[in-house]
Motif scaffolding. Sequence first.
Motif, PDB file in Angstrom:
ATOM      1  N   ALA B 288       0.843  -1.200   0.000  1.00 37.76           N
ATOM      2  CA  ALA B 288       0.000   0.000   0.000  1.00 37.76           C
ATOM      3  C   ALA B 288       0.876   1.247   0.000  1.00 37.76           C
ATOM      4  N   LEU B 289       1.988   1.158   0.721  1.00 36.63           N
ATOM      5  CA  LEU B 289       2.939   2.274   0.767  1.00 36.63           C
ATOM      6  C   LEU B 289       3.497   2.551  -0.637  1.00 36.63           C
ATOM      7  N   ILE B 290       3.823   1.461  -1.337  1.00 35.12           N
ATOM      8  CA  ILE B 290       4.333   1.604  -2.706  1.00 35.12           C
ATOM      9  C   ILE B 290       3.280   2.274  -3.590  1.00 35.12           C
ATOM     10  N   ALA B 291       2.028   1.800  -3.474  1.00 32.48           N
ATOM     11  CA  ALA B 291       0.946   2.398  -4.265  1.00 32.48           C
ATOM     12  C   ALA B 291       0.848   3.890  -3.972  1.00 32.48           C
ATOM     13  N   SER B 292       0.980   4.237  -2.696  1.00 35.36           N
ATOM     14  CA  SER B 292       0.865   5.632  -2.296  1.00 35.36           C
ATOM     15  C   SER B 292       2.000   6.474  -2.864  1.00 35.36           C
ATOM     16  N   ILE B 293       3.223   5.965  -2.843  1.00 32.32           N
ATOM     17  CA  ILE B 293       4.350   6.722  -3.421  1.00 32.32           C
ATOM     18  C   ILE B 293       4.135   6.914  -4.925  1.00 32.32           C
ATOM     19  N   GLU B 294       3.554   5.894  -5.562  1.00 30.57           N
ATOM     20  CA  GLU B 294       3.316   6.001  -7.007  1.00 30.57           C
ATOM     21  C   GLU B 294       2.193   6.971  -7.338  1.00 30.57           C
ATOM     22  N   GLY B 295       1.496   7.438  -6.323  1.00 31.57           N
ATOM     23  CA  GLY B 295       0.395   8.378  -6.545  1.00 31.57           C
ATOM     24  C   GLY B 295      -0.946   7.699  -6.693  1.00 31.57           C
ATOM     25  N   GLU B 296      -0.990   6.382  -6.412  1.00 32.25           N
ATOM     26  CA  GLU B 296      -2.266   5.654  -6.484  1.00 32.25           C
ATOM     27  C   GLU B 296      -2.957   5.698  -5.131  1.00 32.25           C
ATOM     28  N   ARG B 297      -4.196   5.203  -5.119  1.00 31.35           N
ATOM     29  CA  ARG B 297      -4.926   5.071  -3.873  1.00 31.35           C
ATOM     30  C   ARG B 297      -4.169   4.082  -2.972  1.00 31.35           C
ATOM     31  N   GLY B 298      -4.049   4.421  -1.703  1.00 36.01           N
ATOM     32  CA  GLY B 298      -3.269   3.581  -0.796  1.00 36.01           C
ATOM     33  C   GLY B 298      -3.978   2.313  -0.397  1.00 36.01           C
ATOM     34  N   ILE B 299      -3.923   1.315  -1.270  1.00 39.17           N
ATOM     35  CA  ILE B 299      -4.490   0.014  -0.926  1.00 39.17           C
ATOM     36  C   ILE B 299      -3.451  -1.062  -1.197  1.00 39.17           C
ATOM     37  N   ALA B 300      -3.576  -2.158  -0.436  1.00 44.73           N
ATOM     38  CA  ALA B 300      -2.588  -3.232  -0.563  1.00 44.73           C
ATOM     39  C   ALA B 300      -2.711  -3.898  -1.923  1.00 44.73           C
ATOM     40  N   ARG B 301      -1.596  -4.448  -2.389  1.00 46.03           N
ATOM     41  CA  ARG B 301      -1.574  -5.167  -3.660  1.00 46.03           C
ATOM     42  C   ARG B 301      -1.291  -6.636  -3.411  1.00 46.03           C
ATOM     43  N   VAL B 302      -1.591  -7.432  -4.423  1.00 39.62           N
ATOM     44  CA  VAL B 302      -1.392  -8.872  -4.297  1.00 39.62           C
ATOM     45  C   VAL B 302       0.101  -9.188  -4.169  1.00 39.62           C
ATOM     46  N   ARG B 303       0.432 -10.025  -3.171  1.00 41.21           N
ATOM     47  CA  ARG B 303       1.785 -10.548  -3.040  1.00 41.21           C
ATOM     48  C   ARG B 303       1.702 -12.059  -3.102  1.00 41.21           C
ATOM     49  N   PRO B 304       2.557 -12.792  -3.737  1.00 42.40           N
ATOM     50  CA  PRO B 304       3.612 -12.348  -4.632  1.00 42.40           C
ATOM     51  C   PRO B 304       3.052 -11.760  -5.938  1.00 42.40           C
ATOM     52  N   PRO B 305       3.843 -11.044  -6.720  1.00 44.73           N
ATOM     53  CA  PRO B 305       5.270 -10.792  -6.535  1.00 44.73           C
ATOM     54  C   PRO B 305       5.548  -9.849  -5.365  1.00 44.73           C
ATOM     55  N   TYR B 306       6.569 -10.163  -4.595  1.00 50.79           N
ATOM     56  CA  TYR B 306       6.953  -9.319  -3.474  1.00 50.79           C
ATOM     57  C   TYR B 306       7.682  -8.084  -3.973  1.00 50.79           C
ATOM     58  N   PRO B 307       7.681  -6.996  -3.170  1.00 48.90           N
ATOM     59  CA  PRO B 307       8.358  -5.772  -3.602  1.00 48.90           C
ATOM     60  C   PRO B 307       9.818  -6.003  -3.975  1.00 48.90           C
ATOM     61  N   ALA B 308      10.447  -7.001  -3.342  1.00 50.76           N
ATOM     62  CA  ALA B 308      11.852  -7.277  -3.668  1.00 50.76           C
ATOM     63  C   ALA B 308      12.014  -7.641  -5.141  1.00 50.76           C
TER      64      ALA B 308
END
Lengths: 232, 611
Positions: B288-308
């Motif tokens: 969700a943090l990644i989505a927020s930095i990208e300028g998207e709505r702050g919601i969680a994304r499917v993992r995997p793929p993991y941010p790594a």
Amino acid sequence: MKEILIRIDGKEVSAPAGSTILEVAKQQGIPIPTLCHLDGLSDIGACRMCIVDVGGKIVTSCTTKIAEGMEVITNSDRLAELRRLNLELIFAERNHVCSMCVSNNHCELQDLACDLGMQHVEVPYAYPRLSLDASHPKFIIDQNRCILCGRCVRVCAEVEGAHVWGIAGRGSEARVITELGIDWGDAEMCTDCGKCVQVCPTGAIVEKGKAAAEMEKHPELVTTLKERREND
Amino acid sequence: MTRRLDVLVCSGAACVSSHSAAVRDALSREIDENGLSNEIRIVETGCMGPCELGPVMLVYPDGAFYIHVKPEDAAEIVQEHFLKGRPVKRLLWEDPEARRIVEGKKQIPFFAKQVKVVLRNCGRIDPENIEEYIAADGYEALGKALTQMARNEVIQVITDSGLRGRGGAGFPTGKKWQFVASATGETKYVVCNGDEGDPGAFMDRSLLEGDPHTVIEGMTIAAYAVGASRGYIYIRAEYPLAIKRLQIALGQARKMGLLGENILETGFSFDIEVRMGAGAFVCGEETALIASIEGERGIARVRPPYPAVRGLFGMPTLINNVETWGNIRHIVLNGADWFRSIGTERSPGTKVFALSGKVKNTGLVEIPMGMTLRELIFDIGGGIPNGKKFKAVQTGGPSGGCIPEKYLDTPIDYESLKELGAIMGSGGMIVMDEDNCMVNIAKFFLEFTSDESCGQCVPCRTGLPRMLDILKRITSGNGTMDDLDLLQHLGEMIIETSFCGLGKTAPNPVLSTLKYFEDEYREHIEEKKCRAKVCTDLIAYRIDEDACRACGICAVNCPVGAITGELGKPPYIIDEEACIRCGTCLEVCPFGAVHVLSGELCNQDKREGSK
């Protein structure tokens, strides 16, 4: 493409790498209940109806890709219980009164309740007072029937390319909105194509002029459209 | 003239809000007036820890620790202490145990039992001055990594140290770094998760405010190790002081060639940008943090793929919590063995906690892992104030659980806390005493999480509010025993089926209180009784006929005019129907004549009253 071997409900099957558990199950004729998933649209894993057991862990089959040696169980007492409670939560969240709904008898939510044998709702109902937007000349969005599956958002963005629908607010305040929360009738990006109406699984987005139980929908149009586009 | 004294004035957010700036100004004025400005230096530092006692200040080299300093005290401190060498006794921290005046900072039990690694510089240096940081071995670890260590050696030392993610989940940090290092991508990113959202938590804020360079140095070392070229520090917009100091620190580091192009002239380039979050709890979840930095709505994304593998802008991304970053430079500098010598086998190192609630010394503490909850709460925290009895401690904030008294000797590490149904979490620690109603506590945390749910998945979005409905039913006296089973069912279901970590942990406060304090739930349901006298629907205020002196103070102060009586003719009487149970009468009665009732007696009276 590389084939992967997995075991699903005890049966060994192989499928191309990159497939989801749901896709493999469908190929094998194993039924898994779904709600936010729609063939032809991306998957978001929001409704949690398609959960399966992978090595003791509960995951959504629509978003989980198969991996070599995976052991999947698609149905068990525990899964049935979890799905039923999840469905009850959807019913308790807003005002799903079938007898007065234009989508009565043509509703995926209602079908699921029948399929899963949901006879009553154990959790307390929320009975929120929500709005209805009939400003569009042809269609209506009734928030009371919306289950926030996001199909309208995805079909509008991924198939029509209009990006009219979005989701605003968080938690129980989350709502589908048109453009930046303006009335649908004022949404200039809307092409009036009606794809959102056809894919909406409940009586939330409907055509005007329908009486109770008259609103039949055709969500399969997404796959038909996609096939035609690919063949062109 | 040589410098004689350093006066360290705490300017952490808690002391700033108790007007430490005014104290600083007054001191500086007095020092000037007495012609001491060449001999005495005032340093504004980050958080020193005991926030409850602010504004606090520390004088070096004698180590006198002043508390509750007011601007008016400045003249006396300068005259007596700075000029004549006699510390002002009335302002020194009084040790509640020994009943004696504690002069040296070291002798104070609050500090004596702490081990400061991450917070080493907090409260010791001026966070807005990079030279002070460098004087305290700052950027030495970066220099060592860049000039003497290969990339994989850096990762190896972090792996060997056994450092685990301080954001709460405790994932091995070295492993995460390894994943990112071996992932392929055009650009790689390093992200600092500073979206600290738990109620009562201020660890990350304090570190960013008190020692921003530690975090920057940690991130830069990681960037070198995993091959990243850009970094982001995601921080809540509600932390203006931390943001300001971070920006200053970033600017200073760039100027000195410690950040930006060609760092330390090694050819390695890396820069950091600060991104502010709009205050959504879910944005502490990494996707969700990644989505927020990208300028998207702050919601969680499917993992995997993991941010790594696929993180920020689709590129391999290394995300660590603020405190994790704070450990890096110490490990690189002192080695894995040194780090392993602190803490326990499976949880090496220290942990920072924000101690709050019903404890004498609230504030910021850092302890070696493996210390027991009892030591932390009673030795460092000083125990429960006002002679009350300890009831429970909540670790891990709204995602954690309440731990009762019988487990107070549990060592603080990831596994032990998890076994008790709580979690380590990012370091919030709220102590509760007999005046806290556990049902109400569970309700409080659930109110928070259901409000903060992003609304994406069904169990979290609609399950948490339904649990809250049931809890409200219980605290208003309308619950049934079946509700307890339903709460249990729902809680377990939400944990099993939710999309992200928010939903997967949010029922913990309810499940843990149900497990350890079922009695209180039963009392609320069967006896309509709240033993802590917190749940307003289950209590009644009464005026004791014999103790009432008919002074009328209660009637004057009652905001709804529910108290009637005649001056001088006891007793005054509270109208049950009109009373809003605000407790004002109880507070103002000079004779202790007002009592709070709950349970059978109260209900019996209610029934009689309604006849």
